[in-house]
Design an enzyme around this catalytic site. Sequence first.
Site, PDB file in Angstrom:
ATOM      1  N   GLU A  64       0.828  -1.219   0.000  1.00  0.00           N
ATOM      2  CA  GLU A  64       0.000   0.000   0.000  1.00  0.00           C
ATOM      3  C   GLU A  64       0.857   1.261   0.000  1.00  0.00           C
ATOM      4  O   GLU A  64       0.543   2.237  -0.676  1.00  0.00           O
ATOM      5  CB  GLU A  64      -0.961  -0.037   1.190  1.00  0.00           C
ATOM      6  CG  GLU A  64      -1.956  -1.192   1.050  1.00  0.00           C
ATOM      7  CD  GLU A  64      -2.861  -1.343   2.269  1.00  0.00           C
ATOM      8  OE1 GLU A  64      -2.355  -1.730   3.343  1.00  0.00           O
ATOM      9  OE2 GLU A  64      -4.061  -1.062   2.142  1.00  0.00           O
TER      10      GLU A  64
ATOM     11  N   GLU B  76      -4.256  -9.332   3.702  1.00  0.00           N
ATOM     12  CA  GLU B  76      -4.927  -8.950   4.939  1.00  0.00           C
ATOM     13  C   GLU B  76      -6.118  -9.834   5.305  1.00  0.00           C
ATOM     14  O   GLU B  76      -6.373 -10.085   6.484  1.00  0.00           O
ATOM     15  CB  GLU B  76      -5.413  -7.497   4.857  1.00  0.00           C
ATOM     16  CG  GLU B  76      -4.321  -6.445   5.034  1.00  0.00           C
ATOM     17  CD  GLU B  76      -3.626  -6.091   3.735  1.00  0.00           C
ATOM     18  OE1 GLU B  76      -3.749  -6.856   2.748  1.00  0.00           O
ATOM     19  OE2 GLU B  76      -2.972  -5.047   3.701  1.00  0.00           O
TER      20      GLU B  76
END
Length: 729
Positions: free
Chosen positions: A121, A141
Amino acid sequence: PAEAMAAKGRTEMEVGGDGVAVITICNPPVNSLSIDVLLSLKESYEEALQRTDVKAIVVTGKGGKFSGGFDISSFGDLHSGKIEQPKVGYISIDILTELLEGATKPSVAAIDGLCLGGGLEVSMACHARISTPTAQLGLPELQLGIIPGFGGTQRLPRLVGLTKSLEMILLSKPIKGEEAHQVGLVDSIVSPNDLVNTARRWALDICELRKPWIKSLYKTDKLEPLGEAREILKFARAQARKQAANLEHPLVCIDVIEEGIISGPQAGLWKEANAFQSLLFSDTCKSLLHVFFSQRATSKVPGATDLGLMPRKITKVAILGGGLMGSGIATAMILSNYPVLLKEVNEKFLNAGIDRIKANLQSRVRKGKMTEERYEKALSLVTGALGYEKFKEVDLVIEAVIENVKLKQQIFADLEKYCPSHCILATNTSTIDLNLIGEKTKSQDRIVGAHFFSPAHVMPLLEIVRTQHTSAQVVVDLLDVGKRIKKTPIVVGNCTGFAVNRMFFPYTQSALLFVDYGMDVYKIDRACTKFGMPMGPFRLADLVGFGVAVATGMQYLENFPERVYKSMLIPIMMEDKRAGEASRKGFYKYEDKRKATPDPEIMTYIQKSRSMAGVTPDAELMKLSDKDIVEMVFFPVINEACRVLDEGIAVKASDLDIASIFGMGFPPYRGGVMLWGDSIGAKYIHGKLQEWAKRYGSFFEPCSYLAERAAKGIPLVSMSGISFQLKTL
Ligand SMILES: C[C@H](O)CC(=O)SCCNC(=O)CCNC(=O)[C@H](O)C(C)(C)COP(=O)(O)OP(=O)(O)OC[C@H]1O[C@@H](n2cnc3c(N)ncnc32)[C@H](O)[C@@H]1OP(=O)(O)O
């Protein structure tokens, strides 16, 4: 205290004569993004943006790893309130979007090794990404019960399109640098040696408008048209529901992605930030986090891995028995490049064993997991044997013959004669006490259990059984073999059934008991699969086969008579040639190969079993909800797990959680049987077992270990930072 204040990782910044500031993430072993690292990243950026000698920025990670993502070890501290949670959106919006992506100077990420979760990210907030071909890029995640929380749900779809991003996120599946380049996630692929320099030049090229200055958040060219996007999301939702009906976070993730597509990326970022915050505190996240750490902790074994021993090299392995287990174990071994000597008693059995190995490998070729070339190479590692002549060359023997004590005793006596004195003598028995097997053998220190689960080349668990005589070196050696063949090991003590099958046994036992008392077979199975088990106890008994079930039952009856429920149901069915799936009839009918259909005929057997047991169906049992049924089936499992711990058969409760997940298929998002027990509370479980013990007999009698925890309010698993507010059922 100063120690507690020490920062958990940092970033370093170096400004070159070319005007590029290289910011390096430093937090070994995987450069995870702790709050300290993120704050330091922010400071480095602020400095770089202010300095007049800096034109552009490169972000990279120390030691050949970009970053393994947000610091998972700090989740517990966030849960317990030890670390204060940054305000919603602080990292994803204030730091990554406004400061980094919105900066007046361009950033380029230089990616090698791991680039996962928060790491990817950060790189997606940069204006370009340069990667090595072998780097791993992904957003895993969901595996932890959360969603990407630093903008990943918004930027990944805009970089690679909705379809590819959903695949990567929902399956938690990283891709290699090479593929990342093809799908548009990275802009260029270079060798590790050229990585940082290429990124520097790229960053300067952006400054000088020779390369485009791209903000991933506002890219639209890769996004599918709205109508198509809606269809894709609809399909993804249906898939997610089908795969894990009990899980909420995959659906939340899809909602968050959709928000960005429909209402724009800013709205998407806010929705993501809020959802991330609340999922972080969900029971699912706590459970999956526990599984993550528990899985890594299984290979830390007191009295074995804490003695400074190094694993010895295992060059050649012999396997005795080419049946279902033996051939599966051989397959697992050759898949990890161990040469295997497969011994059988005659030519016919040997050929059948080798054919099974071939079939196992061919199935991988069919599924595209293996090339023809790899197939030939793997198969060439197997040599057949009918005698012990070649056993003088082997370092490890795994016996996988039928469960017959006398036969095994003879084999171990022979092995001692023919194998070199360093050779590890392992047995794959699933229930028999190892001391009994080694009774006629002097080399007690080399005897160990290597208990695989069927199919051995697929199931991820390896139960390593040590007796009081097994040497620490042998345990360390087997742990290493386990790692190389990609199994999760648990090291346990010796007793009938060891840890995994002892826990497993009450699962079927209580189900059989309640059927005698009037419960419906199929209702029990349905309640268990709804709870998240891959199959209920009866479908499982069909799969394993009644022959095995009866043989195991006898072992338990001999060793733990006080807590075996003597149901006659399976023996009665066997008299009628119903023996499970292999005979096409068990608790279910199997007309179309593996498809199981309920069979009304079983009522006759059940009635007979009930009358033999002399019990009358209990009307109250028939009114029970799925939740009640699950408790009745699993509380005895927890009770037995407590005994296993109390007797020192298992080293720690978290090992049993891993055993239940990888050996029984217990849903990982419930954390394993023990953590699930904690989510309900030892007191409640103890109370229920006591109540059932009064009504239905000693099978349910709670053990003293559980009683103590119930009385004192001690959790079954000690894990810092995990406390449950809810019942997860
Ligand atoms: C806001 C964001 O969107 C949220 C996030 O980023 S969530 C985090 C996303 N990242 C992940 O899920 C990655 C988790 N880690 C892994 O999958 C694997 O550890 C890995 C692929 C990175 C490396 O695997 P492998 O080489 O087999 O080594 P492994 O034993 O697992 O890890 C090495 C050590 O690093 C630790 N570690 C790995 N990832 C970590 C992380 N993200 N945070 C903190 N510690 C981590 C492990 O606990 C282990 O510690 P130990 O040696 O004390 O047991």
